[in-house]
Write an enzyme that holds these catalytic residues in place. Structure first.
Site, PDB file in Angstrom:
ATOM      1  N   LYS A  39       0.842  -1.189   0.000  1.00 15.22           N
ATOM      2  CA  LYS A  39       0.000   0.000   0.000  1.00 15.22           C
ATOM      3  C   LYS A  39       0.874   1.234   0.000  1.00 15.22           C
ATOM      4  O   LYS A  39       1.483   1.589   1.010  1.00 15.22           O
ATOM      5  CB  LYS A  39      -0.900   0.037   1.239  1.00 15.22           C
ATOM      6  CG  LYS A  39      -1.969   1.105   1.107  1.00 15.22           C
ATOM      7  CD  LYS A  39      -2.471   1.647   2.423  1.00 15.22           C
ATOM      8  CE  LYS A  39      -1.728   2.847   2.902  1.00 15.22           C
ATOM      9  NZ  LYS A  39      -1.817   4.061   2.062  1.00 15.22           N
ATOM     10  N   GLU A  98      10.168   1.287  10.403  1.00 22.45           N
ATOM     11  CA  GLU A  98      11.110   2.403  10.197  1.00 22.45           C
ATOM     12  C   GLU A  98      10.310   3.659  10.479  1.00 22.45           C
ATOM     13  O   GLU A  98       9.449   4.039   9.685  1.00 22.45           O
ATOM     14  CB  GLU A  98      11.586   2.442   8.742  1.00 22.45           C
ATOM     15  CG  GLU A  98      12.339   1.218   8.288  1.00 22.45           C
ATOM     16  CD  GLU A  98      13.784   1.219   8.735  1.00 22.45           C
ATOM     17  OE1 GLU A  98      14.214   2.183   9.406  1.00 22.45           O
ATOM     18  OE2 GLU A  98      14.477   0.243   8.427  1.00 22.45           O
ATOM     19  N   CYS A 114      13.668  11.097   6.187  1.00 21.43           N
ATOM     20  CA  CYS A 114      13.584  10.556   7.544  1.00 21.43           C
ATOM     21  C   CYS A 114      14.845  10.808   8.347  1.00 21.43           C
ATOM     22  O   CYS A 114      14.776  11.016   9.545  1.00 21.43           O
ATOM     23  CB  CYS A 114      13.275   9.079   7.492  1.00 21.43           C
ATOM     24  SG  CYS A 114      14.311   8.194   6.348  1.00 21.43           S
ATOM     25  N   GLU A 164       9.714  16.425  15.416  1.00 24.00           N
ATOM     26  CA  GLU A 164      10.186  16.301  14.042  1.00 24.00           C
ATOM     27  C   GLU A 164       9.355  17.222  13.144  1.00 24.00           C
ATOM     28  O   GLU A 164       8.144  17.298  13.286  1.00 24.00           O
ATOM     29  CB  GLU A 164       9.996  14.846  13.597  1.00 24.00           C
ATOM     30  CG  GLU A 164      10.440  14.563  12.181  1.00 24.00           C
ATOM     31  CD  GLU A 164      10.091  13.140  11.718  1.00 24.00           C
ATOM     32  OE1 GLU A 164       9.051  12.596  12.141  1.00 24.00           O
ATOM     33  OE2 GLU A 164      10.868  12.580  10.926  1.00 24.00           O
TER      34      GLU A 164
HETATM   35  P1  TAP Z   1       2.153   7.950   8.384  1.00 27.05           P
HETATM   36  O1  TAP Z   1       1.005   8.849   8.544  1.00 27.05           O
HETATM   37  O2  TAP Z   1       2.553   7.070   9.516  1.00 27.05           O
HETATM   38  O3  TAP Z   1       1.849   7.073   7.075  1.00 27.05           O
HETATM   39  C1  TAP Z   1       2.693   6.062   6.606  1.00 27.05           C
HETATM   40  C2  TAP Z   1       1.862   5.023   5.882  1.00 27.05           C
HETATM   41  O4  TAP Z   1       1.005   4.351   6.809  1.00 27.05           O
HETATM   42  C3  TAP Z   1       0.948   5.600   4.805  1.00 27.05           C
HETATM   43  O5  TAP Z   1       0.892   4.711   3.717  1.00 27.05           O
HETATM   44  C4  TAP Z   1      -0.384   5.674   5.527  1.00 27.05           C
HETATM   45  O6  TAP Z   1      -1.499   5.688   4.680  1.00 27.05           O
HETATM   46  C5  TAP Z   1      -0.332   4.394   6.344  1.00 27.05           C
HETATM   47  N1  TAP Z   1      -1.265   4.341   7.467  1.00 27.05           N
HETATM   48  C6  TAP Z   1      -1.909   5.366   8.082  1.00 27.05           C
HETATM   49  N2  TAP Z   1      -2.706   4.895   9.068  1.00 27.05           N
HETATM   50  C7  TAP Z   1      -2.567   3.559   9.086  1.00 27.05           C
HETATM   51  C8  TAP Z   1      -3.119   2.514   9.884  1.00 27.05           C
HETATM   52  N3  TAP Z   1      -3.978   2.761  10.866  1.00 27.05           N
HETATM   53  N4  TAP Z   1      -2.746   1.248   9.628  1.00 27.05           N
HETATM   54  C9  TAP Z   1      -1.866   0.972   8.658  1.00 27.05           C
HETATM   55  N5  TAP Z   1      -1.320   1.910   7.863  1.00 27.05           N
HETATM   56  C10 TAP Z   1      -1.648   3.193   8.079  1.00 27.05           C
HETATM   57  O7  TAP Z   1       3.462   8.738   8.023  1.00 27.05           O
HETATM   58  P2  TAP Z   1       3.596   9.911   6.969  1.00 27.05           P
HETATM   59  O8  TAP Z   1       3.158  11.155   7.592  1.00 27.05           O
HETATM   60  O9  TAP Z   1       3.004   9.513   5.672  1.00 27.05           O
HETATM   61  O10 TAP Z   1       5.171   9.894   6.773  1.00 27.05           O
HETATM   62  C11 TAP Z   1       6.003  10.700   7.534  1.00 27.05           C
HETATM   63  C12 TAP Z   1       6.666   9.913   8.643  1.00 27.05           C
HETATM   64  O11 TAP Z   1       7.381   8.806   8.133  1.00 27.05           O
HETATM   65  C13 TAP Z   1       7.667  10.734   9.379  1.00 27.05           C
HETATM   66  O12 TAP Z   1       7.525  10.594  10.781  1.00 27.05           O
HETATM   67  C14 TAP Z   1       9.007  10.163   8.945  1.00 27.05           C
HETATM   68  O13 TAP Z   1      10.047  10.308   9.855  1.00 27.05           O
HETATM   69  C15 TAP Z   1       8.673   8.748   8.703  1.00 27.05           C
HETATM   70  N6  TAP Z   1       9.612   8.163   7.765  1.00 27.05           N
HETATM   71  C16 TAP Z   1      10.521   7.296   8.253  1.00 27.05           C
HETATM   72  C17 TAP Z   1      11.440   6.734   7.406  1.00 27.05           C
HETATM   73  C18 TAP Z   1      12.426   5.770   7.954  1.00 27.05           C
HETATM   74  S1  TAP Z   1      13.297   4.929   6.932  1.00 27.05           S
HETATM   75  N7  TAP Z   1      12.573   5.587   9.220  1.00 27.05           N
HETATM   76  C19 TAP Z   1      11.422   7.027   6.057  1.00 27.05           C
HETATM   77  C20 TAP Z   1      10.477   7.918   5.588  1.00 27.05           C
HETATM   78  C21 TAP Z   1       9.568   8.460   6.461  1.00 27.05           C
HETATM   79  P3  TAP Z   1      -2.107   7.048   4.045  1.00 27.05           P
HETATM   80  O14 TAP Z   1      -1.263   8.168   4.524  1.00 27.05           O
HETATM   81  O15 TAP Z   1      -2.046   6.813   2.598  1.00 27.05           O
HETATM   82  O16 TAP Z   1      -3.520   7.157   4.532  1.00 27.05           O
END
Ligand code: TAP
Length: 517
Positions: free
Chosen positions: A212, A288, A322, A419
Site C-alpha cells: 500500500k 522504520e 527521515c 520532528e
Molecule cells: P504515516 O502517517 O505514519 O503514514 C505512513 C503510511 O502508513 C501511509 O501509507 C499511511 O497511509 C499508512 N497508514 C496510516 N494509518 C494507518 C493505519 N492505521 N494502519 C496501517 N497503515 C496506516 O506517516 P507519513 O506522515 O506519511 O510519513 C512521515 C513519517 O514517516 C515521518 O515521521 C518520517 O520520519 C517517517 N519516515 C521514516 C522513514 C524511515 S526509513 N525511518 C522514512 C520515511 C519516512 P495514508 O497516509 O495513505 O492514509
C-alpha cells in the site's frame, strides 16, 4: 484513455510478455509519459470493488493529475488471496533462487530503461526535483533491486555441530525460508524508493507481497507494477492497492493470512501497526519510524564542508527525509559566523518548478504537510526561536516553503524535540569544551534514527560516534546511505533494517532440521 499493449521483444531475446491497461498519457518534461492509474491485483490493473475513486494532486500546481481507485477491504482481501495463491501454488515458489534473481535483475534493467519516466512521475506526484529523483528516488531504487537480485541464490543456512544421541549420530542444519504473504506500507517522501528498499529484499527472500503506497503518492508504484509484468514476475507475486491507511493499511495489518508487515511511517501509526500485528495473528513486523537526528559541529571541523553538508542534511528533498538532521548543535566559538554562512547557503537554493533542471528546491509533498510546517515555525517562535531566514509559505502557485533556519532553540523549545519533516533547520549552541554535555543533549530524544558529527579530531569523532544512540552515525559527512549498508533506527525510530544483508532477515524465517543416522 486508449488501450495500449506494450510488448518487450528485445529484452535479452525473450518476448511475448505484455501488459494491457487503460493509460493516462501526458506530454510533459519533453516526453510522452504513459502510466497506469488503477490498482494492480493478480497481474491485472483493476478498479475498486465499489467503483469509488480519489484524485492525486501535483504539488507544483495544486491541480489534479488523475483519479485512482479508492481501495476497499474487499480489494485488500482479493490482493491477499492472489498473493497467497502465488506463494503456495504459483510458479514463484517452484522456480530456482537463481531464476528469481534473474527476473529481479531484469526488473532493475527495465527500471533503468524507464528511469526518465519514473523520475518525471515522481516529480509530478511528490514534488521531487527531477534531477534528484533521477539520482536518488529512482537511481537508488534501481541499485537496491540489483543489490538484492544478487542475494537470491546466496541465501543459505548452516550445518551445526550438535551433541549426538549415542550410539547414533545427528546432523543438524538450518534452512532459511520465506515467510509467506507480506504486507508493505510506505510513506510519501520517497514513494518508489521506500517501495524498493522493502520489496526488493522481500522478493529476493521468496515471499509474495501486497503493497500500500501512501495515498497522496501512488503513481510510481503503479508504473513499477507495469514493469514487473514485463520482467516476468508472475501474477499475484506483487499486488499494489491504492487507498487510505486507516482502511487499507489497517486491513493489511489485521489480515489473518498476512504473516509479516514491513512499515515505514510515523512513530504514532507505527505503534498502532505493531498492536494490530500482535492482536491479529502475531505477525512479524519491522518499523522504520520518525527521527529527530542530531548533528554536532565542533569548532575544529572543516567549516566550509560542514556548512554545505549541514544544509544538505536538513534541506535534501525539501526536508522530507527521515534522516534529516532535526537538530544542529554548533560550538559556541563558531556559532555566529557559522550561522551567517548557513543563511547565505540556504538563500542560494533555487526554488521553482521541480522539472526545471536548475531547480534545487521543489514544492512540499501535499497541502496538509505544508500547513504543518507553517505551524511548526509558529510554535518554535512562540518558544523563543529566532527566524534567521525563511519560515513562511511562498506567495506563488504551488506548495512552496523555503529553506528555513531557526536559531536559539533551547532544550525546552517545541522544535528541540518535535520532528518537522520539512526544510527547517533547528540550531542550538554548546560549550566548545563540554563534549559530555552536548552528547547528553543529542541523546535526549526518544528517536534514534541517525546522527552526525563534524570534527577534524579523529579520536573525538570515534568517541562521539560510539556515544550517539542512533542506527546510523555519519562522521564528516551526512546523508551518505548505500544499498549495501543496513539502515534503521533505535528506540522509537523503530526496529528492523532496510538494505544490506541484514534486511533479508526481516523477510526470512529459519527452520532447524535435525536428522538421526
Ligand atoms: P504515516 O502517517 O505514519 O503514514 C505512513 C503510511 O502508513 C501511509 O501509507 C499511511 O497511509 C499508512 N497508514 C496510516 N494509518 C494507518 C493505519 N492505521 N494502519 C496501517 N497503515 C496506516 O506517516 P507519513 O506522515 O506519511 O510519513 C512521515 C513519517 O514517516 C515521518 O515521521 C518520517 O520520519 C517517517 N519516515 C521514516 C522513514 C524511515 S526509513 N525511518 C522514512 C520515511 C519516512 P495514508 O497516509 O495513505 O492514509
Amino acid at each position: 484513455g486508449e488501450n495500449i499493449d506494450i510488448v518487450v521483444r528485445n529484452l535479452r531475446g525473450e518476448g511475448g510478455l505484455s501488459v494491457t491497461y487503460d493509460p493516462i498519457v501526458l506530454n510533459v518534461n519533453n516526453m510522452e509519459l504513459k502510466f497506469p492509474h488503477e490498482q494492480f491485483i493478480d497481474g491485472k490493473f483493476v478498479g475498486s470493488s465499489d467503483g469509488r475513486t480519489f484524485q492525486t494532486i501535483n504539488p507544483a500546481t495544486e491541480k489534479p493529475i488523475c483519479s485512482l481507485p479508492l481501495a476497499t477491504v474487499a480489494d485488500v482481501d482479493r490482493a491477499v488471496r492472489a498473493a497467497k495463491k502465488a506463494f503456495e501454488r504459483g510458479e514463484w515458489r517452484q522456480m530456482s533462487a537463481r531464476e528469481r534473481g534473474k527476473r529481479l535483475y531484469r526488473l532493475a534493467e527495465l527500471m533503468e530503461e524507464h528511469k526518465e519516466e519514473l523520475a518525471t512521475l515522481e516529480s509530478l506526484d511528490a514534488g521531487a526535483v527531477y534531477t534528484l529523483a533521477l539520482k536518488t528516488h529512482v537511481g537508488m531504487s534501481i541499485d537496491v533491486w540489483r543489490y538484492f537480485a544478487g542475494w537470491c541464490d546466496k541465501i543459505q543456512g548452516k550445518t551445526i555441530p550438535i551433541s549426538n544421541a549415542r550410539p547414533n549420530k545427528n546432523l543438524c542444519l538450518t534452512v532459511r525460508e520465506p515467510i509467506g504473504v507480506v504486507g508493505l506500507i510506505t510513506p510519501w517522501n520517497y514513494p518508489l524508493m521506500m517501495l524498493s528498499w522493502k520489496m526488493a529484499a522481500c522478493l529476493a527472500a521468496g515471499n509474495t507481497v501486497v503493497h500500500k503506497p501512501a495515498q497522496v503518492t501512488p503513481l510510481t508504484a503503479l508504473k513499477f507494477a507495469e514493469l514487473s509484468v514485463l520482467a516476468g514476475i508472475p501474477p499475484g507475486v506483487i499486488n499494489i492497492v491504492t487507498g487510505s491507511g486507516s482502511l487499507v493499511g489497517n486491513r493489511l495489518t489485521a489480515h489473518p493470512d498476512v504473516r509479516k508487515i514491513g512499515f515505514t511511517g510515523s512513530t504514532e501509526i507505527g505503534a498502532t501497526v505493531m498492536e494490530s500485528c500482535a492482536k491479529s495473528n502475531i505477525k512479524k513486523v519491522s518499523l522504520e519510524l520518525g527521527g529527530k537526528s542530531p548533528l554536532i559541529i565542533f569548532a575544529d571541523a572543516d567549516l566550509e564542508k560542514a556548512v554545505k553538508q549541514a544544509c544538505g542534511a536538513v534541506f535534501f528533498n525539501k526536508g522530507e527525509n527521515c534522516i534529516a538532521a532535526g537538530r544542529v548543535f554548533i560550538a559556541k566559538s563558531i556559532h555566529d559566523s557559522f550561522v551567517k554562512k548557513l543563511v547565505e547557503e540556504a538563500k542560494q537554493y533555487k526554488i521553482g518548478d521541480p522539472l526545471d533542471r536548475s531547480t534545487a528546491h521543489g514544492p512540499q509533498n501535499h497541502l496538509a504537510h505544508l500547513n504543518k510546517l507553517v505551524e511548526y515555525v509558529e510554535n518554535a517562535v512562540r518558544d523563543g526561536a529566532k527566524v534567521e531566514v525563511g519560515g513562511k509559505r511562498l506567495e506563488r502557485e504551488g506548495l512552496f516553503f523555503p529553506p528555513t533556519i531557526l536559531s536559539n532553540i533551547d532544550d525546552e523549545n517545541f522544535a528541540a524535540s518535535e520532528e518537522s519533516f520539512g526544510p527547517i533547520m533547528c540550531i542550538s549552541s554548546f560549550d566548545d569544551d563540554d563534549v559530555e554535555d552536548v552528547l547528553r543533549r543529542a541523546n535526549d530524544t526518544e528517536f534514534g534514527l541517525a546522527a552526525g558529527v563534524f570534527t577534524r579530531d579523529a579520536s573525538k569523532s570515534l568517541r562521539v560516534a560510539e556515544a550517539l544512540h542512533a542506527g546510523t552515525v555519519f562522521v564528516n559527512t551526512y546523508q551518505k546511505t548505500d544499498v549495501a549498508a543496513p539502515f534503521g533506527g533505535f528506540k522509537q525510530s523503530g526496529f528492523g533494517k532496510d538494505m544490506g544483508e541484514e534486511a533479508l532477515n526481516e523477510y526470512l524465517v529459519t527452520k532447524t532440521i535435525t536428522i538421526e543416522y
